[in-house]
Design a protein around this motif. Structure first.
Motif, PDB file in Angstrom:
ATOM      1  N   TRP A  75      10.398   1.089   4.024  1.00 21.09           N
ATOM      2  CA  TRP A  75      11.490   1.659   4.813  1.00 21.09           C
ATOM      3  C   TRP A  75      11.619   0.925   6.146  1.00 21.09           C
ATOM      4  CZ3 TRP A  75      10.688   3.870   9.628  1.00 21.09           C
ATOM      5  CH2 TRP A  75      11.817   4.429  10.235  1.00 21.09           C
ATOM      6  N   GLU A  76      10.484   0.650   6.799  1.00 26.99           N
ATOM      7  CA  GLU A  76      10.511  -0.042   8.089  1.00 26.99           C
ATOM      8  C   GLU A  76      11.098  -1.439   7.955  1.00 26.99           C
ATOM      9  OE1 GLU A  76       9.617  -2.661  11.194  1.00 26.99           O
ATOM     10  OE2 GLU A  76       8.506  -2.795   9.314  1.00 26.99           O
ATOM     11  N   VAL A  77      10.745  -2.136   6.886  1.00 30.89           N
ATOM     12  CA  VAL A  77      11.312  -3.461   6.641  1.00 30.89           C
ATOM     13  C   VAL A  77      12.828  -3.361   6.525  1.00 30.89           C
ATOM     14  CG1 VAL A  77      11.532  -5.311   4.938  1.00 30.89           C
ATOM     15  CG2 VAL A  77       9.261  -4.470   5.564  1.00 30.89           C
ATOM     16  N   GLU A  78      13.289  -2.385   5.756  1.00 28.17           N
ATOM     17  CA  GLU A  78      14.731  -2.249   5.551  1.00 28.17           C
ATOM     18  C   GLU A  78      15.443  -1.849   6.837  1.00 28.17           C
ATOM     19  OE1 GLU A  78      15.287  -1.416   0.897  1.00 28.17           O
ATOM     20  OE2 GLU A  78      14.986   0.412   2.089  1.00 28.17           O
ATOM     21  N   ALA A  79      14.876  -0.874   7.547  1.00 23.37           N
ATOM     22  CA  ALA A  79      15.514  -0.386   8.772  1.00 23.37           C
ATOM     23  C   ALA A  79      15.568  -1.459   9.849  1.00 23.37           C
ATOM     24  CB  ALA A  79      14.781   0.845   9.290  1.00 23.37           C
ATOM     25  N   SER A  80      14.561  -2.316   9.893  1.00 19.67           N
ATOM     26  CA  SER A  80      14.490  -3.345  10.934  1.00 19.67           C
ATOM     27  C   SER A  80      15.231  -4.625  10.574  1.00 19.67           C
ATOM     28  CB  SER A  80      13.029  -3.696  11.238  1.00 19.67           C
ATOM     29  OG  SER A  80      12.340  -2.595  11.776  1.00 19.67           O
ATOM     30  N   HIS A  81      15.375  -4.908   9.270  1.00 21.01           N
ATOM     31  CA  HIS A  81      15.843  -6.246   8.905  1.00 21.01           C
ATOM     32  C   HIS A  81      17.020  -6.312   7.940  1.00 21.01           C
ATOM     33  CE1 HIS A  81      12.520  -8.137  11.056  1.00 21.01           C
ATOM     34  NE2 HIS A  81      11.739  -7.193  10.561  1.00 21.01           N
ATOM     35  N   LYS A  82      17.351  -5.231   7.255  1.00 22.21           N
ATOM     36  CA  LYS A  82      18.528  -5.254   6.391  1.00 22.21           C
ATOM     37  C   LYS A  82      19.718  -4.698   7.160  1.00 22.21           C
ATOM     38  CE  LYS A  82      16.239  -4.886   1.871  1.00 22.21           C
ATOM     39  NZ  LYS A  82      16.121  -4.080   0.631  1.00 22.21           N
ATOM     40  N   THR A  83      20.792  -5.463   7.228  1.00 24.77           N
ATOM     41  CA  THR A  83      21.914  -5.093   8.086  1.00 24.77           C
ATOM     42  C   THR A  83      22.966  -4.225   7.402  1.00 24.77           C
ATOM     43  OG1 THR A  83      23.123  -7.123   7.518  1.00 24.77           O
ATOM     44  CG2 THR A  83      21.635  -7.207   9.425  1.00 24.77           C
ATOM     45  N   GLU A  84      22.825  -4.014   6.106  1.00 21.99           N
ATOM     46  CA  GLU A  84      23.769  -3.173   5.365  1.00 21.99           C
ATOM     47  C   GLU A  84      23.025  -1.969   4.800  1.00 21.99           C
ATOM     48  OE1 GLU A  84      26.976  -3.581   5.104  1.00 21.99           O
ATOM     49  OE2 GLU A  84      27.156  -5.580   6.003  1.00 21.99           O
ATOM     50  N   LEU A  85      23.513  -0.766   5.125  1.00 23.33           N
ATOM     51  CA  LEU A  85      22.853   0.437   4.633  1.00 23.33           C
ATOM     52  C   LEU A  85      22.840   0.473   3.107  1.00 23.33           C
ATOM     53  CD1 LEU A  85      21.550   2.827   6.157  1.00 23.33           C
ATOM     54  CD2 LEU A  85      23.609   4.155   5.652  1.00 23.33           C
ATOM     55  N   ALA A  86      23.811  -0.122   2.487  1.00 20.16           N
ATOM     56  CA  ALA A  86      23.881  -0.151   1.019  1.00 20.16           C
ATOM     57  C   ALA A  86      22.701  -0.895   0.407  1.00 20.16           C
ATOM     58  CB  ALA A  86      25.188  -0.803   0.572  1.00 20.16           C
ATOM     59  N   ASP A  87      22.027  -1.733   1.210  1.00 18.75           N
ATOM     60  CA  ASP A  87      20.879  -2.499   0.713  1.00 18.75           C
ATOM     61  C   ASP A  87      19.549  -1.770   0.894  1.00 18.75           C
ATOM     62  OD1 ASP A  87      22.475  -4.646  -0.072  1.00 18.75           O
ATOM     63  OD2 ASP A  87      22.294  -5.659   1.865  1.00 18.75           O
ATOM     64  N   TRP A  88      19.559  -0.623   1.589  1.00 20.06           N
ATOM     65  CA  TRP A  88      18.321   0.137   1.778  1.00 20.06           C
ATOM     66  C   TRP A  88      18.002   0.908   0.497  1.00 20.06           C
ATOM     67  CZ3 TRP A  88      17.845   2.793   7.218  1.00 20.06           C
ATOM     68  CH2 TRP A  88      18.182   1.873   8.227  1.00 20.06           C
ATOM     69  N   ARG A  89      16.961   0.532  -0.190  1.00 19.68           N
ATOM     70  CA  ARG A  89      16.593   1.201  -1.442  1.00 19.68           C
ATOM     71  C   ARG A  89      15.666   2.387  -1.227  1.00 19.68           C
ATOM     72  NH1 ARG A  89      13.674  -1.460  -5.066  1.00 19.68           N
ATOM     73  NH2 ARG A  89      12.858  -3.130  -3.748  1.00 19.68           N
ATOM     74  N   THR A  90      15.032   2.472  -0.056  1.00 19.74           N
ATOM     75  CA  THR A  90      14.028   3.517   0.195  1.00 19.74           C
ATOM     76  C   THR A  90      14.622   4.848   0.650  1.00 19.74           C
ATOM     77  OG1 THR A  90      13.767   2.703   2.452  1.00 19.74           O
ATOM     78  CG2 THR A  90      12.243   1.830   0.780  1.00 19.74           C
ATOM     79  N   ASN A 101      10.603  14.217  17.533  1.00 19.35           N
ATOM     80  CA  ASN A 101      10.162  15.328  18.395  1.00 19.35           C
ATOM     81  C   ASN A 101      11.176  16.461  18.486  1.00 19.35           C
ATOM     82  OD1 ASN A 101       7.761  13.960  18.918  1.00 19.35           O
ATOM     83  ND2 ASN A 101       8.542  13.001  20.782  1.00 19.35           N
ATOM     84  N   GLY A 102      11.771  16.801  17.346  1.00 19.40           N
ATOM     85  CA  GLY A 102      12.709  17.917  17.304  1.00 19.40           C
ATOM     86  C   GLY A 102      14.079  17.602  17.859  1.00 19.40           C
ATOM     87  N   GLY A 103      14.349  16.335  18.119  1.00 20.14           N
ATOM     88  CA  GLY A 103      15.644  15.935  18.660  1.00 20.14           C
ATOM     89  C   GLY A 103      16.729  15.930  17.604  1.00 20.14           C
ATOM     90  N   PRO A 104      17.929  15.494  17.963  1.00 17.40           N
ATOM     91  CA  PRO A 104      19.052  15.504  17.019  1.00 17.40           C
ATOM     92  C   PRO A 104      18.842  14.546  15.862  1.00 17.40           C
ATOM     93  CG  PRO A 104      19.625  14.297  19.011  1.00 17.40           C
ATOM     94  CD  PRO A 104      18.309  14.965  19.284  1.00 17.40           C
ATOM     95  N   ASP A 105      19.458  14.860  14.740  1.00 19.66           N
ATOM     96  CA  ASP A 105      19.390  13.976  13.583  1.00 19.66           C
ATOM     97  C   ASP A 105      20.119  12.670  13.867  1.00 19.66           C
ATOM     98  OD1 ASP A 105      17.955  15.783  12.075  1.00 19.66           O
ATOM     99  OD2 ASP A 105      19.715  16.589  11.026  1.00 19.66           O
ATOM    100  N   GLN A 106      19.496  11.576  13.464  1.00 16.42           N
ATOM    101  CA  GLN A 106      20.109  10.258  13.562  1.00 16.42           C
ATOM    102  C   GLN A 106      20.424   9.773  12.155  1.00 16.42           C
ATOM    103  OE1 GLN A 106      17.848   7.444  16.004  1.00 16.42           O
ATOM    104  NE2 GLN A 106      16.664   9.131  16.859  1.00 16.42           N
ATOM    105  N   THR A 107      21.593   9.229  11.951  1.00 17.00           N
ATOM    106  CA  THR A 107      21.969   8.706  10.645  1.00 17.00           C
ATOM    107  C   THR A 107      21.445   7.279  10.484  1.00 17.00           C
ATOM    108  OG1 THR A 107      24.045   7.769  11.481  1.00 17.00           O
ATOM    109  CG2 THR A 107      24.081  10.079  10.694  1.00 17.00           C
ATOM    110  N   GLY A 108      21.527   6.787   9.257  1.00 17.61           N
ATOM    111  CA  GLY A 108      21.163   5.405   9.018  1.00 17.61           C
ATOM    112  C   GLY A 108      22.057   4.444   9.774  1.00 17.61           C
ATOM    113  N   GLU A 109      23.339   4.789   9.869  1.00 15.59           N
ATOM    114  CA  GLU A 109      24.274   3.945  10.605  1.00 15.59           C
ATOM    115  C   GLU A 109      23.881   3.846  12.080  1.00 15.59           C
ATOM    116  OE1 GLU A 109      25.148   6.289   8.497  1.00 15.59           O
ATOM    117  OE2 GLU A 109      26.425   5.329   6.971  1.00 15.59           O
ATOM    118  N   HIS A 110      23.417   4.959  12.646  1.00 19.33           N
ATOM    119  CA  HIS A 110      22.992   4.941  14.044  1.00 19.33           C
ATOM    120  C   HIS A 110      21.788   4.026  14.227  1.00 19.33           C
ATOM    121  CE1 HIS A 110      22.157   6.381  18.102  1.00 19.33           C
ATOM    122  NE2 HIS A 110      20.896   6.543  17.739  1.00 19.33           N
ATOM    123  N   MET A 111      20.820   4.114  13.324  1.00 20.04           N
ATOM    124  CA  MET A 111      19.636   3.270  13.444  1.00 20.04           C
ATOM    125  C   MET A 111      20.002   1.797  13.281  1.00 20.04           C
ATOM    126  SD  MET A 111      15.932   3.679  11.587  1.00 20.04           S
ATOM    127  CE  MET A 111      15.510   5.128  12.557  1.00 20.04           C
TER     128      MET A 111
END
Length: 239
Positions: A75-90, A101-111
């Motif tokens: 997941w870390e590899v994908e989040a850090s290095h794949k630029t298209e969310l469609a390519d994240w398999r994890t 820490n209980g903060g707001p939900d972040q989407t994949g697009e935000h990350m």
């Protein structure tokens, strides 16, 4: 695959239905026909070597801690290095959210927009996500700490809700240079010692072991306190 099947799996041959991203920590790095941030798959050899030589835990291949550890590494590899969310398999793209820490939900697009460091760090006297882009944040911390290994220490519950304790560590080899919450440049002199942080995570996965919801709990200032070191070393900090 049922949770019982996952927890009973001890080898790949014993659980042929398991996806490669929980069996091989480098599965995502072997993906082809995906858009990599810098044009090609990154080199994790130094980080993997550090993990192997200095990890605290040794998990049996195919055990639940081993599967969780490999899932998160991919997941870390994908989040850090794949630029298209469609390519994240994890991840389960339709449901995936991430919070700290209980903060707001972040989407994949935000990350994808802000980067993994900016997604987990909060504004403080040493660093501020608002004053650092995705690329700038990764260059800042990668330069300071070339290898930043990660491991699972303990797993407290199995899927679909997986609770576990983790460790993230490296060596501060170069000076830290970043911008703080006031937009001021901050430099911390390298001390050549370890940076070692721990935390808890709770992840919800689907039947493909893809991440649907990830909640991370840790002390976001722990890394910076270790970078600064003792009070005698604080004169190494400059604006």
């Amino acid at each position: 695959m049922a949770p019982g099947d996952i927890q009973d799996a001890s080898t790949k041959s014993a659980a042929p239905g398991l996806p490669d991203y929980v069996l091989d920590a480098d599965a995502a790095l072997k993906d082809t026909d995906v858009k990599w941030r810098y044009g090609k798959a990154p080199d994790y050899s130094e980080t993997r070597k550090m993990w192997d030589e200095t990890k605290k835990s040794n998990h049996t291949a195919g055990s639940l801690p081993d599967l969780v550890e490999k899932l998160v590494k991919n997941w870390e590899v994908e989040a850090s290095h794949k630029t298209e969310l469609a390519d994240w398999r994890t991840i389960d793209r339709a449901k995936y959210v991430f919070s700290v820490n209980g903060g707001p939900d972040q989407t994949g697009e935000h990350m994808l927009k802000v980067g993994t460091y900016n997604a987990v760090l909060e504004p403080n006297e040493f660093y501020c996500p608002r004053h650092s882009t995705f690329d700038e944040s990764h260059k800042t911390f990668k330069r300071m700490m070339p290898a930043f290994a990660w491991e699972v220490l303990e797993v407290y519950s199995g899927p679909p809700q997986v609770a576990f304790r983790w460790r993230h560590w490296g060596v501060m080899k170069e000076d830290y240079v970043g911008s703080n919450s006031q937009g001021e440049k901050v430099t911390i002199k390298a001390h050549g010692g370890p940076i070692d942080i721990e935390g808890i995570a709770v992840a919800v996965v689907n039947d493909k072991l893809q991440l649907q919801k990830v909640e991370v709990f840790y002390d976001p200032m722990a890394m910076f306190r270790q970078m600064v070191g003792s009070s005698e070393e604080k004169e190494g900090i400059s604006d």
